[in-house]
Enzyme design. Structure first.
Site, PDB file in Angstrom:
ATOM      1  N   ASP B  11       0.867  -1.171   0.000  1.00 18.20           N
ATOM      2  CA  ASP B  11       0.000   0.000   0.000  1.00 18.20           C
ATOM      3  C   ASP B  11       0.905   1.223   0.000  1.00 18.20           C
ATOM      4  O   ASP B  11       1.872   1.277   0.762  1.00 18.20           O
ATOM      5  CB  ASP B  11      -0.885   0.021   1.252  1.00 18.20           C
ATOM      6  CG  ASP B  11      -2.013  -1.011   1.154  1.00 18.20           C
ATOM      7  OD1 ASP B  11      -2.290  -1.480   0.037  1.00 18.20           O
ATOM      8  OD2 ASP B  11      -2.602  -1.336   2.195  1.00 18.20           O
ATOM      9  N   ASP B 130     -13.558  -5.182  -2.433  1.00 12.68           N
ATOM     10  CA  ASP B 130     -13.480  -5.231  -0.970  1.00 12.68           C
ATOM     11  C   ASP B 130     -14.873  -5.588  -0.467  1.00 12.68           C
ATOM     12  O   ASP B 130     -15.851  -4.917  -0.811  1.00 12.68           O
ATOM     13  CB  ASP B 130     -13.101  -3.863  -0.395  1.00 12.68           C
ATOM     14  CG  ASP B 130     -11.723  -3.406  -0.855  1.00 12.68           C
ATOM     15  OD1 ASP B 130     -10.864  -4.273  -1.110  1.00 12.68           O
ATOM     16  OD2 ASP B 130     -11.498  -2.181  -0.956  1.00 12.68           O
TER      17      ASP B 130
END
Lengths: 193, 251
Positions: B11, B130
């Site tokens: 990330d 997600d």
């Protein structure tokens, strides 16, 4: 040595340029026939969609130029497929360097064939220093069937050509520029031809 | 035989890698190119970078570090984070990204998947999803897990596939950052219902979790981040372990 990477708007040419740079070569990116004709080695990359790519090749006249090249030429992935006679991908007519028809994968397998697969029956100086069974990175939904031109094979819902060769033309279905150290070895072998 | 893939995820925020737990609590995890190079040298099969930078500078900084990564690593990598147009994708691919991952933009405008697949080929379009299980339903979230949608995981994954996604990257928000194992049941169902590769994400904590993701979860690839960033596991160990348990893997 002058290396030219064919730039026809399709595909991930930057990765190929970077791989060559890691090997210590500065390549030139070009679609100009004079530049390409003056190269010692030509790399014809390709990622993406066959009919779009052929359109680009035709628009720039590269469809006429590439089959007439005399120096070693390496087609990568879609580049290799476009060197064939035709492809089932949108029924596209190719450059006809190899009289082979590109087929679509069918069967109970995940498509695209994506990831690291073994190559074997290696029959070319292109694979010098690479053992049968090493893994290369593949990403494709269409394949070139095995033939007398195969210099490496791979198996995914059946055998297909992982690499092909005819005269000064070479093609590999996998991405040598993304296949870690063994992939870079293939590139450096090609540059020695 | 095609190997199962181990994908390392980084990330990225403001040009650095970060790792959070349950979509919050960000911690610094190191320099992007340095980590990318390290993981590729250690045997990662692929890398995924998700840029979670909030500022308007993101698009520009992304292109800079993507180019640096492309220079340094010789394995495939995917870039995601705020990608919403064919121009974004074309810019990233031209800087050496092999694939792009789209999430929120695809849910807001599903036809984006069709456009991107047509322009760039489906093999470079990863649709990231997600989702969180609530009252027996896997609800899909956007905006980095902050906003619930009316979509359900399995039907959305199917739709994404039929529109031209080349791969599905499914992150279980319930499992992410917990180190308690992947959401194998949901991953297996995705893998069975789809004909494109499925990447399991969220929950890796120990070597067995990867084994479970590939066997119980039938995943084509498993993605992890924190467990490697903080040195709890090392890629070569996990790969040797998987190999010893007869999982097809690149050693």
């Amino acid at each position: 040595m002058k290396i030219v990477v064919v730039n026809y708007g399709a595909g991930n040419v930057f990765s190929v340029m970077m791989a060559l740079k890691r090997l210590g070569y500065e390549a030139e990116l070009s679609r100009n026939s004079v530049v390409i004709n003056s190269a010692d080695k030509v790399i014809f990359p390709g990622v993406g969609q066959a009919s779009e790519a052929m359109k680009q090749l035709k628009a720039t006249g590269l469809d006429q130029l590439i089959p007439q090249l005399k120096m070693p030429v390496l087609g990568i992935c879609l580049g290799m497929q476009l060197m064939c006679q035709d492809t089932e991908e949108e029924d596209t007519v190719g450059l006809n360097i190899f009289q082979l028809s590109v087929k679509k994968f069918v069967g109970d397998y995940k498509i695209p064939h994506m990831g690291w697969n073994n190559i074997y029956d290696l029959k070319s100086p292109l694979f010098e220093g690479i053992e049968s069974g090493e893994r290369m990175y593949f990403v494709h939904s269409y394949y070139v069937p095995n033939s007398e031109h195969s210099i490496a094979k791979c198996d995914y819902s059946g055998e297909f050509a992982a690499a092909i060769h005819k005269d000064n033309f070479y093609g590999c279905q996998f991405h040598p520029e993304k296949s870690a150290d063994f992939g870079e070895k293939v590139l450096s072998n090609f540059l020695k031809m | 035989m095609l190997a199962k893939r181990m994908i390392l995820c980084l990330d990225v925020k403001d040009g650095r890698t970060v790792k959070g737990t349950n979509f919050g609590n960000l911690k610094d995890a190191g320099d992007i190119v340095e980590l990318a190079k390290r993981y590729s040298d250690e045997g990662a099969d692929e890398l995924v970078f998700l840029d979670i930078t909030a500022s308007h500078e993101r698009r520009k900084t992304m292109l800079t570090w993507v180019e640096q990564v492309a220079e340094a690593v010789n394995i495939p990598f995917t870039v995601g984070g705020g990608i919403s147009s064919d121009l974004d994708v074309s810019n990233l691919l031209s800087k050496g990204a092999d694939k792009v991952s789209i999430n929120t933009a695809a849910l807001i405008k599903p036809a984006l998947i069709d456009t991107l697949a047509l322009c760039f080929g489906r093999q470079c379009i990863v649709v990231a999803i997600d989702a969180r299980k609530e009252d027996g339903n896997w609800n899909v979230y956007i905006n980095g897990g902050r906003k619930k949608t009316s979509y359900e995981l399995f039907s959305w994954a199917k739709e994404a596939e039929s529109r031209g996604a080349g791969e599905i990257l499914f992150t279980s928000m319930d499992h992410d950052g917990t180190n308690q194992g992947f959401a194998c049941e949901a991953v297996a169902r995705l893998s069975e219902e789809l004909t494109i590769p499925v990447i399991a994400s969220g929950g890796a904590g120990k070597m067995e979790d990867f084994y479970d993701a590939f066997t119980l979860g039938k995943a084509d690839a498993a993605l992890a981040a924190g467990v490697f960033h903080y040195g709890k596991l090392a890629i070569p160990d996990v790969k040797r372990y998987l190999d010893s348990r007869e999982i097809e893997i690149r050693i």
